[in-house]
Design a protein around this motif. Structure first.
Motif, PDB file in Angstrom:
ATOM      1  N   ARG A 290      21.251 -43.050  14.437  1.00  0.00           N
ATOM      2  CA  ARG A 290      19.941 -42.427  14.302  1.00  0.00           C
ATOM      3  C   ARG A 290      19.784 -41.766  12.931  1.00  0.00           C
ATOM      4  O   ARG A 290      20.733 -41.220  12.380  1.00  0.00           O
ATOM      5  N   GLU A 291      18.556 -41.810  12.433  1.00  0.00           N
ATOM      6  CA  GLU A 291      18.222 -41.096  11.197  1.00  0.00           C
ATOM      7  C   GLU A 291      16.786 -40.614  11.284  1.00  0.00           C
ATOM      8  O   GLU A 291      15.943 -41.207  11.968  1.00  0.00           O
ATOM      9  N   LEU A 292      16.500 -39.524  10.600  1.00  0.00           N
ATOM     10  CA  LEU A 292      15.166 -38.937  10.607  1.00  0.00           C
ATOM     11  C   LEU A 292      14.278 -39.623   9.569  1.00  0.00           C
ATOM     12  O   LEU A 292      14.782 -40.244   8.617  1.00  0.00           O
ATOM     13  N   PRO A 293      12.944 -39.535   9.728  1.00  0.00           N
ATOM     14  CA  PRO A 293      12.053 -40.151   8.737  1.00  0.00           C
ATOM     15  C   PRO A 293      12.276 -39.617   7.330  1.00  0.00           C
ATOM     16  O   PRO A 293      12.138 -40.346   6.355  1.00  0.00           O
ATOM     17  N   MET A 294      12.573 -38.331   7.233  1.00  0.00           N
ATOM     18  CA  MET A 294      12.847 -37.713   5.938  1.00  0.00           C
ATOM     19  C   MET A 294      14.323 -37.324   5.873  1.00  0.00           C
ATOM     20  O   MET A 294      14.918 -36.995   6.910  1.00  0.00           O
ATOM     21  N   PRO A 295      14.921 -37.354   4.680  1.00  0.00           N
ATOM     22  CA  PRO A 295      16.325 -36.943   4.550  1.00  0.00           C
ATOM     23  C   PRO A 295      16.476 -35.442   4.761  1.00  0.00           C
ATOM     24  O   PRO A 295      16.291 -34.646   3.837  1.00  0.00           O
ATOM     25  N   MET A 296      16.769 -35.028   5.991  1.00  0.00           N
ATOM     26  CA  MET A 296      16.892 -33.614   6.343  1.00  0.00           C
ATOM     27  C   MET A 296      18.189 -33.358   7.095  1.00  0.00           C
ATOM     28  O   MET A 296      18.693 -34.236   7.800  1.00  0.00           O
ATOM     29  N   LYS A 297      18.706 -32.146   6.971  1.00  0.00           N
ATOM     30  CA  LYS A 297      19.911 -31.722   7.674  1.00  0.00           C
ATOM     31  C   LYS A 297      19.635 -30.361   8.292  1.00  0.00           C
ATOM     32  O   LYS A 297      19.433 -29.364   7.591  1.00  0.00           O
ATOM     33  N   PHE A 298      19.602 -30.314   9.640  1.00  0.00           N
ATOM     34  CA  PHE A 298      19.308 -29.089  10.359  1.00  0.00           C
ATOM     35  C   PHE A 298      20.609 -28.394  10.788  1.00  0.00           C
ATOM     36  O   PHE A 298      21.648 -29.058  10.915  1.00  0.00           O
ATOM     37  N   PRO A 299      20.547 -27.081  11.045  1.00  0.00           N
ATOM     38  CA  PRO A 299      21.768 -26.344  11.417  1.00  0.00           C
ATOM     39  C   PRO A 299      22.182 -26.548  12.870  1.00  0.00           C
ATOM     40  O   PRO A 299      22.841 -25.696  13.448  1.00  0.00           O
TER      41      PRO A 299
ATOM     42  N   ASN B 190      22.649 -29.995  16.060  1.00  0.00           N
ATOM     43  CA  ASN B 190      22.805 -31.441  16.224  1.00  0.00           C
ATOM     44  C   ASN B 190      21.435 -32.105  16.210  1.00  0.00           C
ATOM     45  O   ASN B 190      20.708 -32.095  17.207  1.00  0.00           O
ATOM     46  N   ASP B 191      21.066 -32.682  15.072  1.00  0.00           N
ATOM     47  CA  ASP B 191      19.743 -33.301  14.928  1.00  0.00           C
ATOM     48  C   ASP B 191      19.769 -34.807  15.169  1.00  0.00           C
ATOM     49  O   ASP B 191      18.774 -35.490  14.926  1.00  0.00           O
ATOM     50  N   LEU B 192      20.899 -35.347  15.641  1.00  0.00           N
ATOM     51  CA  LEU B 192      20.991 -36.779  15.926  1.00  0.00           C
ATOM     52  C   LEU B 192      21.127 -37.065  17.412  1.00  0.00           C
ATOM     53  O   LEU B 192      21.032 -38.222  17.833  1.00  0.00           O
ATOM     54  N   GLY B 193      21.383 -36.032  18.211  1.00  0.00           N
ATOM     55  CA  GLY B 193      21.458 -36.198  19.660  1.00  0.00           C
ATOM     56  C   GLY B 193      20.232 -35.632  20.337  1.00  0.00           C
ATOM     57  O   GLY B 193      19.502 -34.813  19.773  1.00  0.00           O
ATOM     58  N   SER B 194      19.969 -36.062  21.559  1.00  0.00           N
ATOM     59  CA  SER B 194      18.806 -35.572  22.309  1.00  0.00           C
ATOM     60  C   SER B 194      19.102 -34.174  22.865  1.00  0.00           C
ATOM     61  O   SER B 194      20.241 -33.873  23.243  1.00  0.00           O
ATOM     62  N   PRO B 195      18.108 -33.274  22.925  1.00  0.00           N
ATOM     63  CA  PRO B 195      16.716 -33.469  22.476  1.00  0.00           C
ATOM     64  C   PRO B 195      16.482 -33.070  21.018  1.00  0.00           C
ATOM     65  O   PRO B 195      15.343 -33.078  20.546  1.00  0.00           O
ATOM     66  N   GLY B 196      17.577 -32.703  20.296  1.00  0.00           N
ATOM     67  CA  GLY B 196      17.426 -32.256  18.910  1.00  0.00           C
ATOM     68  C   GLY B 196      16.775 -33.296  18.022  1.00  0.00           C
ATOM     69  O   GLY B 196      15.932 -32.964  17.182  1.00  0.00           O
ATOM     70  N   TYR B 197      17.143 -34.565  18.234  1.00  0.00           N
ATOM     71  CA  TYR B 197      16.591 -35.630  17.391  1.00  0.00           C
ATOM     72  C   TYR B 197      15.085 -35.747  17.591  1.00  0.00           C
ATOM     73  O   TYR B 197      14.325 -35.863  16.626  1.00  0.00           O
ATOM     74  N   GLU B 198      14.657 -35.718  18.830  1.00  0.00           N
ATOM     75  CA  GLU B 198      13.230 -35.863  19.118  1.00  0.00           C
ATOM     76  C   GLU B 198      12.431 -34.696  18.535  1.00  0.00           C
ATOM     77  O   GLU B 198      11.339 -34.880  17.986  1.00  0.00           O
ATOM     78  N   ILE B 199      12.991 -33.481  18.668  1.00  0.00           N
ATOM     79  CA  ILE B 199      12.304 -32.298  18.122  1.00  0.00           C
ATOM     80  C   ILE B 199      12.201 -32.386  16.603  1.00  0.00           C
ATOM     81  O   ILE B 199      11.138 -32.127  16.022  1.00  0.00           O
TER      82      ILE B 199
END
Length: 407
Positions: A183-192, A194-203
């Protein structure tokens, strides 16, 4: 001949407010369609009075803070991937775009009242233009402004769609082929978190889409208002040329003086509006030149290093075209204002000035002297002109050659 809006002459540093809606308001709405679309993109209604914008001001502040909040995950991505030049440059182009949007929202927020009053003044000037030859220039100008505004909005919108659809297309393609996809986000971003697992990725995906919509809406709106103001100013300068060239100096001294006074007042009003436009857009023009110059470097690097990926190539080519069109809007607007303001003396020379009395000739000589001062849209040492735009295009071509030679 009558002046277009000489009752609305500038007094000190103020601009007249909007008049009540005239019977021909629908015609004017079509004429100034670009301005209305830009205002709607930022949540405004054409019927809202400028004294009732306190709630809208809070909305703009919220949008500004929302866009600023996107800088943290973007910069975190750069820091996290600091050893990967390709990922760093990919993120830097987005960081710079976000910074430029912050400048534009702040500019609009700080000068919101002046933006509205300038819009009202241009509409009042058009309303009071009674001659067909005068209104023709403004009508044609607004058609051109609308075309450029739509082309720019389409360019920004397509770039945003490319960013958002890229991960979706890859996810759907992987599912269809039965392969594993990271998984990857539309924009190159790194959140503090888990932004690649659910529900973090969807948010995070939804957050990225909302940021993209706000950035595209405000960038398109502020730039669209600029090109609308610039092209309308050119149309009124052309109207002034026509009035001077067709002035009848063979009339009585009193009549000629009265008509020449209206011409001088019209000229003063246009110079005042040009300087006001330069003043409110100084931060934006400065940021546009500085940030676009930096963006050219990082996007050219991405284009050259991703020649083997059609998807990435289309993405960065669209991104590059969008930022160059953005710069072109300011350079073109500055160029046409400068060019038309310098044509006043030619209009005087083409008129029947030799029929005027000595007193009127002295007044005409003052108009010529005033017109020889360039009306420039500038910020510091940056001047919005086509010559500077061509210079940045040449720099981009030189960077392509340099990067290819290094590889």
């Amino acid at each position: 001949m009558t002046g277009p809006c000489l009752a609305a002459k500038p007094v000190g540093d103020t601009i007249p407010r909007c008049r009540p809606r005239p019977p021909g308001h629908q015609r004017m709405s079509r004429l100034f369609q670009l301005q209305e679309n830009c205002l709607r993109a930022m949540g405004h209604s054409d019927d809202v009075d400028i004294t009732e914008h306190r709630a809208l001001g809070l909305k703009h502040i919220s949008s500004l803070l929302f866009v600023i909040s996107a800088q943290y995950p973007l910069i975190s991505y750069v820091v996290y991937n600091r050893n990967d030049m390709e990922k760093v440059t990919a993120c830097l182009s987005v960081v710079l775009t976000n910074m430029l949007t912050v400048i534009k929202i702040t500019t609009f927020l700080a000068n919101r009242r002046i933006f509205w009053e300038m819009i009202c003044l241009f509409r009042n000037m058009d309303e009071q233009s009674s001659q067909r030859e005068e209104t023709h220039y403004v009508a044609e100008a607004n058609k051109l402004a609308s075309f450029l505004g739509k082309a720019y909005c389409l360019s920004c919108g397509l770039t945003g769609i490319y960013f958002m659809l890229g991960p979706i297309v890859k996810i759907v393609g992987s599912s269809w082929q039965g392969t594993t996809y990271d998984r990857e986000l539309p924009m190159p971003m790194k959140f503090p978190f888990n932004d690649l697992g659910s529900p973090g990725y969807e948010i995070c995906f939804l957050y990225t889409i909302l940021v993209t919509v706000v950035v595209v809406a405000y960038a398109s709106a502020v730039d669209g208002l600029f090109i609308s103001f610039a092209i309308n100013l050119r149309a009124h300068f052309q109207t002034l040329h026509w009035k001077i060239a067709n002035e009848e100096f063979a009339l009585s001294e009193k009549q000629s003086q009265a008509r020449l006074k209206r011409i001088v007042d019209y000229h003063v009003l246009l110079i005042f509006l040009s300087r006001k436009l330069r003043a409110i857009y100084t931060p934006t023009v400065f940021g546009q030149f500085v940030i676009t110059s930096l963006q050219v470097g990082v996007i050219i690097y991405q284009l050259v290093t991703n020649m083997d990926s059609v998807m990435d190539l289309l993405l960065y080519a669209s991104f590059f075209g969008s930022i160059m069109l953005q710069l072109f809007i300011y350079c073109y607007g500055g160029e046409i204002i400068k060019a038309e303001s310098l044509q006043i003396d030619i209009a005087v020379q083409l008129s029947n000035w030799y029929l005027a009395s000595p007193n009127l000739r002295r007044s005409l000589s003052i108009i010529i002297l005033q017109s020889q001062k360039e009306v420039l849209i500038r910020a510091g040492f940056f001047v919005a002109s086509l010559a500077n735009f061509v210079g940045i295009c040449r720099t981009a071509l030189s960077l392509i050659t340099l990067i290819k030679s290094i590889e």
